[in-house]
Design a protein around this motif. Sequence first.
Motif, PDB file in Angstrom:
ATOM      1  N   ASN A  32     -11.148  64.357 -22.560  1.00  0.00           N
ATOM      2  CA  ASN A  32     -11.629  62.976 -22.410  1.00  0.00           C
ATOM      3  C   ASN A  32     -10.513  61.962 -22.641  1.00  0.00           C
ATOM      4  OD1 ASN A  32     -14.692  62.987 -21.986  1.00  0.00           O
ATOM      5  ND2 ASN A  32     -14.396  64.519 -23.593  1.00  0.00           N
ATOM      6  N   LYS A  33      -9.255  62.448 -22.597  1.00  0.00           N
ATOM      7  CA  LYS A  33      -8.087  61.574 -22.753  1.00  0.00           C
ATOM      8  C   LYS A  33      -8.125  60.765 -24.042  1.00  0.00           C
ATOM      9  CE  LYS A  33      -6.979  61.162 -17.827  1.00  0.00           C
ATOM     10  NZ  LYS A  33      -7.955  62.095 -17.259  1.00  0.00           N
ATOM     11  N   SER A  37      -8.254  56.880 -24.391  1.00  0.00           N
ATOM     12  CA  SER A  37      -9.494  56.248 -23.908  1.00  0.00           C
ATOM     13  C   SER A  37     -10.028  55.195 -24.865  1.00  0.00           C
ATOM     14  CB  SER A  37     -10.586  57.300 -23.701  1.00  0.00           C
ATOM     15  OG  SER A  37     -10.184  58.259 -22.789  1.00  0.00           O
ATOM     16  N   CYS A 151     -18.115  58.400 -23.576  1.00  0.00           N
ATOM     17  CA  CYS A 151     -17.536  59.725 -23.447  1.00  0.00           C
ATOM     18  C   CYS A 151     -18.566  60.772 -23.866  1.00  0.00           C
ATOM     19  CB  CYS A 151     -16.313  59.654 -24.338  1.00  0.00           C
ATOM     20  SG  CYS A 151     -15.635  61.039 -25.006  1.00  0.00           S
ATOM     21  N   SER A 178     -24.372  56.030 -19.169  1.00  0.00           N
ATOM     22  CA  SER A 178     -22.914  55.921 -19.113  1.00  0.00           C
ATOM     23  C   SER A 178     -22.444  54.486 -18.910  1.00  0.00           C
ATOM     24  CB  SER A 178     -22.370  56.784 -17.965  1.00  0.00           C
ATOM     25  OG  SER A 178     -22.471  58.144 -18.299  1.00  0.00           O
ATOM     26  N   THR A 182     -16.874  55.969 -17.835  1.00  0.00           N
ATOM     27  CA  THR A 182     -17.208  57.003 -18.819  1.00  0.00           C
ATOM     28  C   THR A 182     -16.603  58.338 -18.397  1.00  0.00           C
ATOM     29  OG1 THR A 182     -19.240  55.959 -19.542  1.00  0.00           O
ATOM     30  CG2 THR A 182     -19.172  58.322 -19.737  1.00  0.00           C
ATOM     31  N   THR A 183     -16.189  59.118 -19.392  1.00  0.00           N
ATOM     32  CA  THR A 183     -15.648  60.451 -19.093  1.00  0.00           C
ATOM     33  C   THR A 183     -16.557  61.522 -19.690  1.00  0.00           C
ATOM     34  OG1 THR A 183     -14.325  60.483 -21.101  1.00  0.00           O
ATOM     35  CG2 THR A 183     -13.273  59.598 -19.118  1.00  0.00           C
ATOM     36  N   SER A 185     -16.446  66.035 -20.678  1.00  0.00           N
ATOM     37  CA  SER A 185     -15.775  67.331 -20.573  1.00  0.00           C
ATOM     38  C   SER A 185     -16.705  68.396 -21.093  1.00  0.00           C
ATOM     39  CB  SER A 185     -14.456  67.344 -21.344  1.00  0.00           C
ATOM     40  OG  SER A 185     -14.709  67.260 -22.727  1.00  0.00           O
ATOM     41  N   VAL A 218     -14.007  68.594 -16.268  1.00  0.00           N
ATOM     42  CA  VAL A 218     -13.822  67.230 -16.791  1.00  0.00           C
ATOM     43  C   VAL A 218     -14.233  66.271 -15.681  1.00  0.00           C
ATOM     44  CG1 VAL A 218     -11.884  67.814 -18.312  1.00  0.00           C
ATOM     45  CG2 VAL A 218     -11.413  67.051 -15.999  1.00  0.00           C
ATOM     46  N   THR A 220     -15.347  61.811 -14.518  1.00  0.00           N
ATOM     47  CA  THR A 220     -15.605  60.405 -14.839  1.00  0.00           C
ATOM     48  C   THR A 220     -16.858  59.933 -14.102  1.00  0.00           C
ATOM     49  OG1 THR A 220     -14.174  59.784 -12.999  1.00  0.00           O
ATOM     50  CG2 THR A 220     -13.184  59.722 -15.169  1.00  0.00           C
ATOM     51  N   ASP A 222     -18.139  56.298 -12.624  1.00  0.00           N
ATOM     52  CA  ASP A 222     -17.695  54.920 -12.412  1.00  0.00           C
ATOM     53  C   ASP A 222     -18.829  53.957 -12.114  1.00  0.00           C
ATOM     54  OD1 ASP A 222     -15.031  55.288 -12.969  1.00  0.00           O
ATOM     55  OD2 ASP A 222     -14.658  56.131 -10.990  1.00  0.00           O
TER      56      ASP A 222
END
Length: 228
Positions: A32-33, A37, A151, A178, A182-183, A185, A218, A220, A222
């Motif tokens: 999720n970086k 993030s 996330c 979301s 939003t991410t 995983s 993983v 996202t 949008d």
Amino acid sequence: MNHVPRSEIFDDVYFSPVDGLAEARYVYLEGNKLPDSWKGRDCFTICELGFGTGLDFLAVLQLLAMSPAEDKPKVLHYISFEKYPLTKDVIKAALSHWGVLDSVLDALLSKYPDDSEEGVYDLAIMEGVTLTLIIGDVNDALPELNAQVDCWFLAGFKPSTNPDMWSDLVFQNMARLSAQATTFSTFTAVGYVRRGLTSVGFDVQKISGFGYKWHMLVGTYDGGKQCA
Ligand SMILES: C[S@@+](CC[C@H](N)C(=O)[O-])C[C@H]1O[C@@H](n2cnc3c(N)ncnc32)[C@H](O)[C@@H]1O
């Protein structure tokens, strides 16, 4: 000695016998970086499906503790669902050999509920961190949730034995909740999970998995709302 708890009901382990903490960091934090993030955010909301031992939560707390103040959110809200809550003793036995987690494990155990009654437990774990632990079935409780999630950690047991954690209802509610960009995983790369998430609007990618797992997912979303 590393003790990895196993569920008889779901015929699966709670985390990787290779190294559960490294798995949590790879699958959920890097997936999720995080921490990128949450940089520059006043508030950041993570929603996990499957609290289990709390290892993923503690990996987040430890990352937060290591981050410079200017790089972390002022408020972290961690929401997690759990139908079969473990006792404090089981959690302690599973996680205490990771000395690096000692202080965050103590913080969790000091607030973790003693009973396992269904309901919503808002736990002020430390300054700026609230854990909302929702005890109940995710398919009953997630549709009741009102939040803006940045996330998602999809942490159910493997889909073949725990299909309820990977239902269309779950995926639809993930899209509903979301925020923008939003991410998510997850450790699994099973086709119906990939298709289910894609069908509700997630952009899904298959990447290398952790340990013995070839792949994981993983992605996202949008289409969500801009955080206020
Ligand atoms: C792989 S374990 C989670 C591992 C966890 N994230 C950790 O750090 O230990 C999956 C969890 O999902 C929970 N679970 C399974 N089915 C569920 C359901 N229908 N609703 C809510 N939780 C469920 C299990 O009890 C288990 O604790």
